[in-house]
Design an enzyme around this catalytic site. Structure first.
Site, PDB file in Angstrom:
ATOM      1  N   CYS A 181      -9.626 -11.879  18.311  1.00 23.47           N
ATOM      2  CA  CYS A 181     -10.175 -10.660  18.664  1.00 23.47           C
ATOM      3  C   CYS A 181     -11.579 -10.350  18.142  1.00 23.47           C
ATOM      4  CB  CYS A 181      -9.258  -9.476  18.238  1.00 23.47           C
ATOM      5  SG  CYS A 181      -7.790  -9.675  18.955  1.00 23.47           S
ATOM      6  N   ARG A 185      -8.989  -8.189  10.016  1.00 20.74           N
ATOM      7  CA  ARG A 185      -8.820  -9.311   8.780  1.00 20.74           C
ATOM      8  C   ARG A 185      -9.802 -10.442   9.089  1.00 20.74           C
ATOM      9  NH1 ARG A 185      -3.442  -8.412   9.240  1.00 20.74           N
ATOM     10  NH2 ARG A 185      -3.765  -6.229   8.083  1.00 20.74           N
ATOM     11  N   ASP A 235     -11.812  -0.250  13.183  1.00 25.07           N
ATOM     12  CA  ASP A 235     -12.110  -0.273  11.641  1.00 25.07           C
ATOM     13  C   ASP A 235     -13.535  -0.685  11.527  1.00 25.07           C
ATOM     14  OD1 ASP A 235      -9.490   0.220  10.394  1.00 25.07           O
ATOM     15  OD2 ASP A 235      -8.959  -1.712  10.755  1.00 25.07           O
ATOM     16  N   LYS A 268      -3.258   4.383   6.917  1.00 18.41           N
ATOM     17  CA  LYS A 268      -3.400   5.233   8.361  1.00 18.41           C
ATOM     18  C   LYS A 268      -3.062   6.730   8.152  1.00 18.41           C
ATOM     19  CE  LYS A 268      -1.241   1.075  10.310  1.00 18.41           C
ATOM     20  NZ  LYS A 268      -0.877   0.324   9.100  1.00 18.41           N
ATOM     21  N   CYS A 316     -11.487  -8.257  14.860  1.00 24.18           N
ATOM     22  CA  CYS A 316     -10.439  -8.553  13.866  1.00 24.18           C
ATOM     23  C   CYS A 316     -10.609  -7.813  12.552  1.00 24.18           C
ATOM     24  CB  CYS A 316     -10.102 -10.055  13.664  1.00 24.18           C
ATOM     25  SG  CYS A 316      -9.031 -10.149  12.367  1.00 24.18           S
ATOM     26  N   ARG A 345       7.216  -0.120   2.028  1.00 26.42           N
ATOM     27  CA  ARG A 345       6.839  -1.119   3.093  1.00 26.42           C
ATOM     28  C   ARG A 345       5.867  -1.881   2.652  1.00 26.42           C
ATOM     29  NH1 ARG A 345       5.507   3.651   4.684  1.00 26.42           N
ATOM     30  NH2 ARG A 345       4.154   4.032   6.160  1.00 26.42           N
ATOM     31  N   CYS A 359      -4.452 -17.390  14.711  1.00 26.77           N
ATOM     32  CA  CYS A 359      -4.114 -16.688  15.786  1.00 26.77           C
ATOM     33  C   CYS A 359      -4.211 -17.526  16.957  1.00 26.77           C
ATOM     34  CB  CYS A 359      -5.029 -15.526  16.017  1.00 26.77           C
ATOM     35  SG  CYS A 359      -4.556 -14.165  14.719  1.00 26.77           S
ATOM     36  N   ARG A 401       0.812  -1.188   0.038  1.00 27.40           N
ATOM     37  CA  ARG A 401      -0.119  -0.065  -0.014  1.00 27.40           C
ATOM     38  C   ARG A 401       0.926   1.198  -0.045  1.00 27.40           C
ATOM     39  NH1 ARG A 401      -3.770   0.140   3.513  1.00 27.40           N
ATOM     40  NH2 ARG A 401      -4.908  -1.074   1.733  1.00 27.40           N
ATOM     41  N   TYR A 402       1.887   1.215   0.799  1.00 26.11           N
ATOM     42  CA  TYR A 402       2.670   2.530   0.881  1.00 26.11           C
ATOM     43  C   TYR A 402       4.091   2.156   0.252  1.00 26.11           C
ATOM     44  CZ  TYR A 402       0.088   2.956   5.184  1.00 26.11           C
ATOM     45  OH  TYR A 402      -1.160   3.265   6.061  1.00 26.11           O
ATOM     46  N   ASP A 442      -7.303   4.185  10.181  1.00 23.42           N
ATOM     47  CA  ASP A 442      -6.877   3.337   8.823  1.00 23.42           C
ATOM     48  C   ASP A 442      -8.040   3.559   7.941  1.00 23.42           C
ATOM     49  OD1 ASP A 442      -5.508   2.032   7.101  1.00 23.42           O
ATOM     50  OD2 ASP A 442      -5.078   0.483   8.645  1.00 23.42           O
TER      51      ASP A 442
HETATM   52  C1  LIG Z   1       0.011  -0.601   8.805  1.00 21.51           C
HETATM   53  C2  LIG Z   1       0.402  -1.001   7.697  1.00 21.51           C
HETATM   54  C3  LIG Z   1       1.856  -0.928   7.594  1.00 21.51           C
HETATM   55  C4  LIG Z   1       2.710  -0.340   8.481  1.00 21.51           C
HETATM   56  O1  LIG Z   1       2.425   1.025   8.357  1.00 21.51           O
HETATM   57  P1  LIG Z   1       3.531   1.821   9.625  1.00 21.51           P
HETATM   58  O2  LIG Z   1       2.782   3.145   9.654  1.00 21.51           O
HETATM   59  O3  LIG Z   1       4.739   1.991   8.957  1.00 21.51           O
HETATM   60  O4  LIG Z   1       3.482   0.958  10.709  1.00 21.51           O
HETATM   61  C5  LIG Z   1       2.323  -1.243   5.852  1.00 21.51           C
HETATM   62  N1  LIG Z   1       1.526  -1.745   5.119  1.00 21.51           N
HETATM   63  C6  LIG Z   1      -0.135  -1.965   5.551  1.00 21.51           C
HETATM   64  C7  LIG Z   1      -0.873  -2.484   4.604  1.00 21.51           C
HETATM   65  C8  LIG Z   1      -0.249  -1.334   6.689  1.00 21.51           C
HETATM   66  O5  LIG Z   1      -1.675  -1.448   6.837  1.00 21.51           O
END
Ligand SMILES: *Cc1c(COP(=O)(O)O)cnc(C)c1O
Length: 396
Positions: A140, A145, A304, A348, A143, A127, A136, A123-124, A341
């Site tokens: 929860c 997911r 969420d 986020k 959850c 990362r 798990c 997404r980002y 989110d």
């Molecule tokens: C939360 C999340 C991350 C990590 O986010 P950080 O703000 O760097 O902790 C990476 N990818 C996805 C899809 C996420 O939901």
């Protein structure tokens, strides 16, 4: 059966053996015993707790959505007769799970549409989130997911490990891989090590993280052997998930201590939940206890819009109020970032109390935690570029 957890305080206490008076201490300390003896059925629940009708109906409903499972360790934190118990609300299903509000979604964070490879969410820019298992230690009820977790829902988590590794090898912009699921610490040491080893073999991946609730649900799993394995893959960070101070028992504190002693920086991600931690005093106690465990509060999530979770959601204003009640009043290290989110896959987004009263080109007017007003001038030296140019002209 004595449940020693009655009053909330900074004290760390153990609730063992609690509802399992006949267990040997060797069995209790064995994570395999804990997993094998999870509470997963209505009968096993009713043996120990006095359920109300909302819970009884919730359990029957859960079987086709998100399984019921609670480790004995965590189960012991539940009050026998109190349906409002903050631990109970997190893991015991209620009839309200069958109700979807008009805003509820199966995939509230829009993950399925950001998966270039099954099981890998990108997404980002730099990362990825790597979903390495759908299981798990306990489930929860809120959850995010739940559509793929626990093995009873409509969707199945399919993770193509080989294709994911190939994707990561090709995508040199990815420098951070977050292992999640499900819970990565439910994999065997060797399976988990295989994944970490493979990721460490990719030169542009600098930073590894594991998102896990195992240290809280199943602290016995944090064995010296697991810690010795994990420390070979530094820099490795971990985000745990604690919502209420009662979850920080002596066993959990010691498990977190073993991880910290292995050089793993620890963060906590809490979810703001109605009737669990939507209270400034409870959150203050939680973040202070986390610091005692060497865990830095990282995020506080607005819950969420997951299907069947509306009874656990709070107004966004509650989260802002909690952050405002912490900022300035306690250690900055104790204050998480409150985030939403963004529904539909926006990622986020930080949501903060507003400390800026006024801001223009000349000044910013701010308020501090006590409500006092201060001004900071937006002043900069006069531009000197003309001066430079004329000097240049003479020299030329
Ligand atoms: C939360 C999340 C991350 C990590 O986010 P950080 O703000 O760097 O902790 C990476 N990818 C996805 C899809 C996420 O939901």
């Amino acid at each position: 059966m004595v449940n020693p957890i009655s009053s909330e305080s900074h004290r760390f206490v153990s609730a063992a053996p609690g509802y399992w008076p006949d267990v040997s201490s060797t069995d209790w300390a064995d994570w395999r015993w804990q997993l094998k003896n999870r509470v997963t059925s209505l009968a096993a629940l009713e043996q120990r707790l006095n359920l109300n009708t909302e819970e009884r109906a919730g359990v029957l409903l859960a079987g086709s959505k998100l399984a019921l499972a609670v480790t004995p360790h965590y189960f012991n934190l539940i009050e026998r007769d109190n349906p409002g118990c903050p631990i109970r609300r997190q893991v015991i299903p209620r009839i309200e799970e069958g109700y979807d509000s008009p805003f509820d979604m199966a995939d509230p964070c829009g993950e399925d549409s950001s998966m270039p490879v099954p099981g890998l969410v990108h997404r980002y820019p730099d990362r990825v989130l790597f979903l390495v298992t759908d299981r798990c230690a306990s489930y929860c009820r809120y959850c995010t997911r739940s559509r793929v977790v626990s093995g009873v829902g409509e969707q199945e988590l399919v993770t193509d490990f080989e294709e994911a590794f190939r994707y990561l090898e090709k995508h040199t912009e990815v420098r951070d891989v977050l292992l999640s699921g499900g819970d990565a610490l439910l994999l065997s040491d060797s399976k988990l090590e295989g994944i970490l080893q493979r990721l460490r073999g990719i030169p542009h991946i600098e930073f590894l993280r594991i998102g896990t609730r195992v240290p809280i649900f199943l602290p016995q799993r944090i064995t010296p052997e697991l810690c010795a394995m994990l420390r070979k893959y530094h820099p490795l960070w971990m985000s745990v998930h604690v919502n209420h101070p009662r979850e920080l028992t002596t066993e959990v504190r010691d498990a977190l201590g073993r991880l910290a002693d292995s050089g793993i920086p620890l963060g906590n991600q809490s979810v703001l939940l109605a009737g669990v931690n939507d209270d400034a005093a409870i959150m203050r106690e939680l973040v202070h206890k986390l610091l005692l465990c060497r865990v830095r509060p990282y995020y506080l999530y607005q819950c969420d819009l997951i299907r069947g979770s509306s009874h656990l959601r709070t107004p966004v204003a509650k989260g802002i109020e909690i952050i405002e009640s912490l900022r300035g009043f306690t250690s900055g290290y104790a204050i998480p970032q409150f985030v939403i989110d963004a529904p539909g896959g926006g990622g986020k987004v930080p949501v903060n109390p507003d400390y800026v009263v006024y801001h223009d080109a000349e000044k910013i007017v701010i308020r501090n935690f006590e409500g006092k007003i201060f001004e900071y001038p937006e002043w900069s030296p006069q531009p000197v570029s003309n001066h430079h140019e004329s000097e240049f002209a003479i020299a030329g």
